[in-house]
Structures are given as C-alpha cells and as structure tokens.
Design an enzyme around this catalytic site. Structure first.
Site, PDB file in Angstrom:
ATOM      1  N   GLU A 303       0.700  -1.265  -0.110  1.00  0.00           N
ATOM      2  CA  GLU A 303      -0.116   0.030  -0.034  1.00  0.00           C
ATOM      3  C   GLU A 303       0.874   1.199   0.044  1.00  0.00           C
ATOM      4  OE1 GLU A 303      -3.022  -0.105   3.170  1.00  0.00           O
ATOM      5  OE2 GLU A 303      -4.286  -1.589   2.296  1.00  0.00           O
ATOM      6  N   GLU A 390      -6.495  -7.410  -1.014  1.00  0.00           N
ATOM      7  CA  GLU A 390      -6.425  -7.110   0.558  1.00  0.00           C
ATOM      8  C   GLU A 390      -7.829  -6.475   0.563  1.00  0.00           C
ATOM      9  OE1 GLU A 390      -3.102  -5.863   3.240  1.00  0.00           O
ATOM     10  OE2 GLU A 390      -5.090  -4.683   4.097  1.00  0.00           O
TER      11      GLU A 390
HETATM   12  C1  IDC Z   1      -2.746  -4.125  10.447  1.00  0.00           C
HETATM   13  C2  IDC Z   1      -3.130  -4.891  11.278  1.00  0.00           C
HETATM   14  C3  IDC Z   1      -2.673  -4.430  12.881  1.00  0.00           C
HETATM   15  C4  IDC Z   1      -1.311  -4.046  12.684  1.00  0.00           C
HETATM   16  C5  IDC Z   1      -1.081  -3.006  11.740  1.00  0.00           C
HETATM   17  C6  IDC Z   1       0.294  -2.647  11.596  1.00  0.00           C
HETATM   18  O1  IDC Z   1      -4.546  -5.138  11.359  1.00  0.00           O
HETATM   19  O2  IDC Z   1      -3.324  -5.366  13.718  1.00  0.00           O
HETATM   20  O3  IDC Z   1      -1.176  -3.488  13.973  1.00  0.00           O
HETATM   21  O4  IDC Z   1      -1.786  -3.475  10.528  1.00  0.00           O
HETATM   22  O5  IDC Z   1       0.485  -1.541  11.007  1.00  0.00           O
HETATM   23  C7  IDC Z   1      -3.909  -2.142   5.671  1.00  0.00           C
HETATM   24  C8  IDC Z   1      -2.840  -2.836   5.691  1.00  0.00           C
HETATM   25  C9  IDC Z   1      -2.772  -3.572   6.850  1.00  0.00           C
HETATM   26  C10 IDC Z   1      -3.345  -3.201   8.095  1.00  0.00           C
HETATM   27  C11 IDC Z   1      -4.662  -3.264   7.844  1.00  0.00           C
HETATM   28  C12 IDC Z   1      -5.694  -2.762   8.883  1.00  0.00           C
HETATM   29  O6  IDC Z   1      -2.580  -3.318   4.482  1.00  0.00           O
HETATM   30  O7  IDC Z   1      -1.205  -4.128   7.087  1.00  0.00           O
HETATM   31  O8  IDC Z   1      -3.248  -4.364   9.071  1.00  0.00           O
HETATM   32  N1  IDC Z   1      -5.112  -2.397   6.704  1.00  0.00           N
HETATM   33  O9  IDC Z   1      -5.268  -1.614   9.415  1.00  0.00           O
HETATM   34  N2  IDC Z   1      -4.547  -1.251   4.741  1.00  0.00           N
HETATM   35  C13 IDC Z   1      -5.981  -0.873   5.311  1.00  0.00           C
HETATM   36  C14 IDC Z   1      -5.980  -1.575   6.386  1.00  0.00           C
END
Ligand code: IDC
Length: 465
Positions: A303, A390
């Site tokens: 991302e 995702e």
């Molecule tokens: C989030 C996880 C969370 C963790 C975080 C780290 O759910 O537990 O602490 O990352 O930065 C994304 C990302 C994905 C995120 C997720 C939710 O690709 O890594 O995971 N998210 O925030 N993009 C949109 C949402």
C-alpha cells in the site's frame, strides 16, 4: 639379425608415417572447419592458435578438444572431449575432468559443479550460466544476483486450482488460466509473518482448512518496516529466518495446489522507494527460487501512501525487470497510491513491462464506499487489470464496525467482474478484521464457532454463498 633389423626398420617407418598422418590429418580437417575462427601455427614453443578476429592468440582454453595453456601453447596431455550421460554433460580429458571449475571451450565459458557435470540456468557467484550452460555476461551485469537456490518445478495435486489452471496470464483486464479461460482467485491473507499472530497460523493444516472452504489462493504478508519488519535491522540472520517462513508457507500452498502471493507489505514506509534496495534483493531472491513455480505470484508493494503514481511506477519499472530475469511469466501485482485505492490513475501511464501485470485495489467496506468502487469501474473501463489482494468489511484501521451494506455492494461488483479477492487476515488478534476469535487458540481446523463475524462473512463468500 639383418632380417630382424629390416623388420624393425619397416615397423619404425610405418609407425612414423602413421604418426605424421595422425598429426597432420586432424589439422587438415580443422583448418577447413575452423577457418572462420582461426588457424593453428607453429613456432619453436609448439603449436599455437590465432583467432581471425581481434582476439589474438588463444590462451587457457580449449580449441576443438585441444588445451591451449596459459602461455598459449597446445598441451597434448590435456586433450579432452564433451561426454554425456543421463545426468548431463561433462568434459573428459584423459582420466581428469573439471570439477568446481570454469572452463572455456571453443570460446564459450562453462561451469562444472562439484560432481563434474556442466551447470545450467544458474548463478555461480556473480556469473550466470544459461540453459545451454554458457556464461552470459550481459545478464550478470543487468540484474541483482540472487542469494537463493532455484527449485525444480513442483507438481500439484489432481483437481487443484494450480493443476487445472497452470501458469496464470493476464488478458486485457482479465486474469486467465494458461488455457485462456477467465479465473477468479479467492482466499485469505496471513497476518504479518514476522509476528506470532501471523506465523502461528502458517502450517499445512491451516492452509488445508482454508482450501476446504473453497480458497484457491493464500497471501503472505511480509511487512517491510513495522515493528521489526524485513528491512528493520536488516541482516543475514533475519533474512534467512523470514525467507524460511516464506519457503514453508509456499510449500504448504504448493502441496495443496493453491496459488500463493508473496506480498512485500510496505505500509508505514509509504513510498516503496524507501526500501528499494532491499526490495530488489528480495524479489531477485524470490523470483529465482520460485521461477519454475507456476503457483507463485509477486505483490511488489502492498500500500503506497503519501506518494504519487509516478514514484510507484518508477519503483515498479525497477522491480518488474528484476523478477522477469528469473521468472518470465509469473503474475505481478503492483500497489497503487493512497493505500492501493488509485487504480484509476494507472491507465494514463502504465508500467513499462506490462505483461501479466495487475494493479492492486484494497478496500475496507466501512470506510470505502461508492467513490472507491467507482475507481474500480473506471479502471476496468480503461483497460486496467485489477486484483483485490486485501480487503475487509470493517473500517480502514482494521477495526471498528462492519458495514454489511457496503460489503454487499463490493461483493456484487467483484463477483460480477470475476475479480480476484483476498480477505485480511488470518489471526486471532483482538480487532474486527481478524478472522479468528480472540478467545480461540486453535491454529488450524477452525469451525464457524471459532470465527469472528468477519471470518464467517469471508468464509461464506469464498464458499460461493
Ligand atoms: C494492520 C493490522 C494491525 C497491525 C497493523 C500494523 O490489522 O493489527 O497492528 O496492520 O500497521 C491495511 C494494511 C494492513 C493493516 C490493515 C488494517 O495493509 O497491514 O493491518 N489495513 O489497518 N490497509 C488498510 C487496512
């Protein structure tokens, strides 16, 4: 006595005549055959070979089976020839044959491994030898040298997606089987493989459970920067630990005939160019290791955020050729700006090498509604192939409440266009996007009562309900 001497003389004469013939004959045919390359000449030091082009005299190399030594003279005792058996080619000179050695034979340089066989299609240090075993200089200069070993093409179980569909290809906006039929990948993303909540759910039976739901793909989230990610305190130990988790995960997916996405999970690092050095090495390593795996897909930047498409495109234009050197046809997924939402920006300026490339859209249904769905529609209309690697049905922070109405609109749009989708994430962390309940301690064989509302929703969707 006289008679005897006479016989001896005759024998000697015959022998010398024979020797002269042996001496001269091969040179005759040689001169005719090799006239384009060069000629044998003789001086007080012995026979030497002069190339017709500007290379001058042959040195430390074989010319038509004759060893020309470091001083440039033929050393007959090393005369050699190519040999072959069921295992491969080697070069035999008397009782000797080269082992762990580079040898130049008729102007081409080959490498012979520890077992003496000629090595093909591999990196030897900084040099690459091609399918014919020949050192290819241009390639050594062009790409990043992988630090991995190439694995043989695996076989996939009967009836599995990887078996049925083979090496996927992108045709127009569609993801298709090797036979050209449109396919839809669907499945689950692991949580960050560097963290225990991610790693503990990476095992053969866990992936089997996902397959039982109807998943044909799994995604491995390799965080680059967050909390000790791949590029933080980068060293050999860390690289090999993470690479072996990836290798395990790929082997579980492969045994089940599932596709597997290796996701370079940039997030906090924002601009993919932040860690481009590590990314280059990572994708050289992965694509070399899995070059012959038709079920491996590379996602080069999860991302991008806080950066624009021109930066992301420039990153993609650097990484894609590195992958292509080792894996000429795997599907490559390219993230888009604003946390992989801006797929509508691609059509104006797509990546340079666009064969089998798809662009990534992510959504979190509670936060992302019509305006992002419209980006998807626009992208498709403009001929941009999109892959949803995702998503979740909660808010963009991975938490908050589920929006079933928005989720249904996404599901409809995605299924209508047969777009591939991968749900976030296979963990029991206490957050809405986790598919497994926080109270569940199982790491495989989850049943509905082990799943969160998000988990149940995703499972149903994958099941086609
Ligand atoms: C989030 C996880 C969370 C963790 C975080 C780290 O759910 O537990 O602490 O990352 O930065 C994304 C990302 C994905 C995120 C997720 C939710 O690709 O890594 O995971 N998210 O925030 N993009 C949109 C949402």
């Amino acid at each position: 006595m006289k008679k005897r001497t006479g016989t001896g003389m005759r024998a000697l004469l015959l022998l010398s005549a024979l020797m002269v013939m042996l001496w001269v004959l091969p040179f005759r045919s040689e001169a005719a055959a090799k006239s384009a390359a060069g000629t044998w000449k003789k001086d007080s030091g012995g026979w030497y070979y002069v190339f017709r082009d500007k290379s001058g005299k042959a040195k430390s190399e074989y010319i038509k089976g004759r060893w020309v030594n470091a001083k440039g003279y033929w050393e007959k005792k090393w005369d050699g020839t190519w040999k072959k058996n069921s295992r491969g080619w080697w070069f035999q000179a008397g009782s000797w044959y080269p082992k762990k050695k580079w040898v130049t034979i008729d102007r081409k340089t080959y490498y012979f491994g520890a077992d003496g066989y000629m090595v093909t299609d591999r990196w030897i240090g900084r040099r690459y030898v091609n399918k014919k075993g020949v050192w290819t200089k241009t390639r050594a200069k062009a790409i990043v040298q992988p630090n991995t070993t190439q694995l043989k093409a695996p076989s996939y179980p009967a009836g599995s997606a990887a078996k049925k569909w083979g090496a996927l290809q992108v045709k127009g906006t569609k993801l298709c089987s090797s036979a050209g039929k449109q396919v839809q990948l669907k499945g689950v993303s692991t949580f960050g493989i560097i963290w225990s909540e991610g790693k503990e759910n990476i095992n053969q039976q866990a992936f089997q459970t996902l397959k039982n739901w109807g998943s044909n793909a799994v995604r491995l989230a390799v965080y680059t920067e967050e909390y000790g990610g791949y590029c933080v305190d980068w060293d050999d130990v860390k690289t090999s630990t993470l690479n072996s988790t990836i290798a395990d995960a790929v082997s579980y997916a492969t045994k089940l005939g599932m596709y597997v996405i290796i996701d370079w999970h940039i997030l906090q690092d924002g601009n993919p160019n932040t860690h481009i050095k590590e990314a280059k090495q990572f994708f050289a390593d992965m694509s070399y290791q899995y070059g012959k795996y038709s079920n491996v897909i590379y996602e080069i930047c999860n991302e991008p955020n806080g950066t624009d498409w021109s930066n992301v495109k420039s990153y993609a234009d650097t990484i894609i050729p590195i992958i292509r050197e080792n894996d000429s046809d795997a599907v490559i997924l390219v993230g888009t700006p604003t946390w992989s939402q801006d797929v509508d920006l691609v059509a104006e300026n797509p990546v340079k090498k666009s064969k089998n490339v798809m662009y990534v859209l992510h959504f979190y249904a509670s936060t992302h509604g019509d305006s992002i769905r419209n980006k998807l529609t626009t992208a498709l209309k403009n001929g941009t192939p999109v892959f949803v690697s995702e998503f979740s049905i909660c808010a963009a922070d991975g938490n908050g409440t589920i929006d079933y109405t928005s989720a249904a609109a996404w599901k409809k749009l995605i299924n209508k266009n047969k777009i591939s989708y991968i749900g976030w994430s296979l963990s029991n962390k206490n957050e809405t996007s986790a598919l497994i309940k926080n109270t569940c301690t199982k790491h495989k064989g989850w049943t509905n009562s082990d799943l969160t509302d998000t988990g149940k929703y995703l499972k149903k969707w994958i099941q086609g309900k």
